[in-house]
Scaffold this motif. Structure first.
Motif, mmCIF file in Angstrom:
data_model
loop_
_atom_site.group_PDB
_atom_site.id
_atom_site.type_symbol
_atom_site.label_atom_id
_atom_site.label_comp_id
_atom_site.label_asym_id
_atom_site.label_seq_id
_atom_site.Cartn_x
_atom_site.Cartn_y
_atom_site.Cartn_z
ATOM 1 N N SER A 168 0.838 -1.196 0.000
ATOM 2 C CA SER A 168 0.000 0.000 0.000
ATOM 3 C C SER A 168 0.873 1.246 0.000
ATOM 4 N N ILE A 169 0.347 2.293 -0.611
ATOM 5 C CA ILE A 169 1.058 3.572 -0.649
ATOM 6 C C ILE A 169 1.228 4.100 0.767
ATOM 7 N N ALA A 170 0.178 3.958 1.566
ATOM 8 C CA ALA A 170 0.227 4.465 2.939
ATOM 9 C C ALA A 170 1.120 3.608 3.830
ATOM 10 N N GLY A 171 1.490 2.407 3.359
ATOM 11 C CA GLY A 171 2.312 1.512 4.158
ATOM 12 C C GLY A 171 3.772 1.900 4.199
ATOM 13 N N GLY A 172 4.115 2.947 3.496
ATOM 14 C CA GLY A 172 5.492 3.417 3.515
ATOM 15 C C GLY A 172 6.282 2.910 2.337
ATOM 16 N N ALA A 173 7.341 3.582 2.057
ATOM 17 C CA ALA A 173 8.199 3.205 0.941
ATOM 18 C C ALA A 173 9.625 3.543 1.310
ATOM 19 N N GLY A 174 10.531 2.816 0.711
ATOM 20 C CA GLY A 174 11.936 3.102 0.934
ATOM 21 C C GLY A 174 12.348 4.337 0.156
ATOM 22 N N ALA A 175 13.554 4.790 0.394
ATOM 23 C CA ALA A 175 14.051 5.993 -0.270
ATOM 24 C C ALA A 175 14.130 5.812 -1.773
ATOM 25 N N GLU A 176 14.357 4.560 -2.233
ATOM 26 C CA GLU A 176 14.500 4.318 -3.669
ATOM 27 C C GLU A 176 13.183 4.495 -4.423
ATOM 28 N N SER A 177 12.037 4.408 -3.737
ATOM 29 C CA SER A 177 10.753 4.520 -4.441
ATOM 30 C C SER A 177 9.934 5.714 -3.968
ATOM 31 N N LEU A 178 10.580 6.703 -3.370
ATOM 32 C CA LEU A 178 9.867 7.865 -2.864
ATOM 33 C C LEU A 178 9.218 8.673 -3.992
ATOM 34 N N MET A 179 9.905 8.817 -5.107
ATOM 35 C CA MET A 179 9.345 9.560 -6.233
ATOM 36 C C MET A 179 8.093 8.866 -6.767
ATOM 37 N N SER A 180 8.143 7.546 -6.871
ATOM 38 C CA SER A 180 6.984 6.780 -7.330
ATOM 39 C C SER A 180 5.828 6.912 -6.341
ATOM 40 N N LEU A 181 6.153 6.904 -5.055
ATOM 41 C CA LEU A 181 5.128 7.063 -4.028
ATOM 42 C C LEU A 181 4.407 8.393 -4.174
ATOM 43 N N TRP A 182 5.146 9.472 -4.304
ATOM 44 C CA TRP A 182 4.529 10.793 -4.422
ATOM 45 C C TRP A 182 3.765 10.938 -5.730
ATOM 46 N N LEU A 183 4.263 10.323 -6.784
ATOM 47 C CA LEU A 183 3.531 10.345 -8.052
ATOM 48 C C LEU A 183 2.208 9.597 -7.921
ATOM 49 N N SER A 184 2.216 8.473 -7.229
ATOM 50 C CA SER A 184 0.974 7.721 -6.998
ATOM 51 C C SER A 184 -0.017 8.533 -6.179
ATOM 52 N N VAL A 185 0.464 9.187 -5.130
ATOM 53 C CA VAL A 185 -0.416 10.024 -4.306
ATOM 54 C C VAL A 185 -1.007 11.154 -5.141
ATOM 55 N N LEU A 186 -0.181 11.795 -5.959
ATOM 56 C CA LEU A 186 -0.676 12.866 -6.825
ATOM 57 C C LEU A 186 -1.737 12.341 -7.791
ATOM 58 N N LEU A 187 -1.494 11.190 -8.385
ATOM 59 C CA LEU A 187 -2.457 10.625 -9.332
ATOM 60 C C LEU A 187 -3.757 10.224 -8.650
ATOM 61 N N VAL A 188 -3.680 9.696 -7.435
ATOM 62 C CA VAL A 188 -4.898 9.366 -6.683
ATOM 63 C C VAL A 188 -5.690 10.644 -6.402
ATOM 64 N N LEU A 189 -5.006 11.702 -6.024
ATOM 65 C CA LEU A 189 -5.696 12.972 -5.770
ATOM 66 C C LEU A 189 -6.360 13.516 -7.032
ATOM 67 N N VAL A 190 -5.704 13.371 -8.174
ATOM 68 C CA VAL A 190 -6.288 13.813 -9.436
ATOM 69 C C VAL A 190 -7.550 13.002 -9.749
ATOM 70 N N VAL A 191 -7.480 11.674 -9.574
ATOM 71 C CA VAL A 191 -8.639 10.816 -9.830
ATOM 72 C C VAL A 191 -9.798 11.189 -8.909
ATOM 73 N N VAL A 192 -9.512 11.327 -7.618
ATOM 74 C CA VAL A 192 -10.564 11.653 -6.648
ATOM 75 C C VAL A 192 -11.152 13.036 -6.939
ATOM 76 N N ALA A 193 -10.295 14.028 -7.189
ATOM 77 C CA ALA A 193 -10.801 15.380 -7.481
ATOM 78 C C ALA A 193 -11.638 15.381 -8.753
ATOM 79 N N GLY A 194 -11.191 14.670 -9.782
ATOM 80 C CA GLY A 194 -11.947 14.610 -11.025
ATOM 81 C C GLY A 194 -13.312 13.975 -10.831
ATOM 82 N N GLN A 195 -13.366 12.883 -10.083
ATOM 83 C CA GLN A 195 -14.651 12.227 -9.855
ATOM 84 C C GLN A 195 -15.568 13.064 -8.970
#
Length: 197
Positions: free
Chosen positions: A24-51
């Motif tokens: 899970s995104i909320a379950g934490g991520a290592g330093a190597e995947s921090l950019m992917s984590l923030w991109l996923s959070v941004l995309l989830v926010l875009v989906v939720v805001a759009g809907q």
């Protein structure tokens, strides 16, 4: 969002790193995947805001039209002298199919229980509960939706505030797919943040 999670899953540099996108995104991520984590959070926010925007717009335009159509239909039915007051509710026509459906469902559950014993081979921690979860899902999923449909068919004329509210709620959730689909997409996107399953 799906493409980002797919890349996070198969984009690891080490073999043991594969599959981290399923956490899970909320379950934490290592330093190597921090950019992917923030991109996923941004995309989830875009989906939720759009809907939310789409759901709000459709709600502000469709709900008044649905209410107006229901009120016109009710007014016409109330003026119809051939439609007697005892016909405003149709219990037999509404609930008879649901009762038959539930009898068939209970028979299916009885046949399944007789042929598939929950012995815990798949997961010993679930011994004795595997079938209970299936049966509960069937009864609530199939029987619950069928009961809501029967309750909607029961109201022939929405002549009271509770009947009008029930008809509007049912029509918004089941007859109009846009509201249900927007709400489900928001729920699925948010659940994806907190669950990797």
């Amino acid at each position: 969002l799906n493409l980002n999670l797919l890349m996070a899953t198969y984009g690891g540099t080490e073999l043991r790193d594969h599959g981290r996108g399923y956490r899970s995104i909320a379950g934490g991520a290592g330093a190597e995947s921090l950019m992917s984590l923030w991109l996923s959070v941004l995309l989830v926010l875009v989906v939720v805001a759009g809907q939310v925007v789409i759901g709000t717009f459709l709600g502000l335009t469709e709900v008044p039209m649905l209410m107006s159509a229901l009120d016109k239909k009710t007014a016409a039915q109330l003026k119809d002298f051939q439609l007697e007051k005892h016909l405003y509710r149709d219990f037999n026509g509404a609930f008879a199919p649901w009762i038959k459906q539930m009898v068939a469902l209970v028979l299916f559950i009885a046949m399944h229980a007789a042929n598939y014993h929950p012995d815990g081979r798949a997961d010993p921690a679930l011994k004795g509960r595997q079938n209970a979860q299936l049966y509960g899902t069937l009864l609530l999923g199939v029987g619950g939706v069928g009961l809501l449909q029967a309750a909607r068919r029961w109201v022939v004329v929405a002549d009271s505030p509770w009947a009008r509210g029930m008809v509007l709620a049912y029509d918004l959730l089941f007859a109009r797919a846009w509201l249900r689909n927007s709400a489900l997409q928001v729920v699925v996107a948010l659940l994806g943040v907190f669950s990797g399953n």
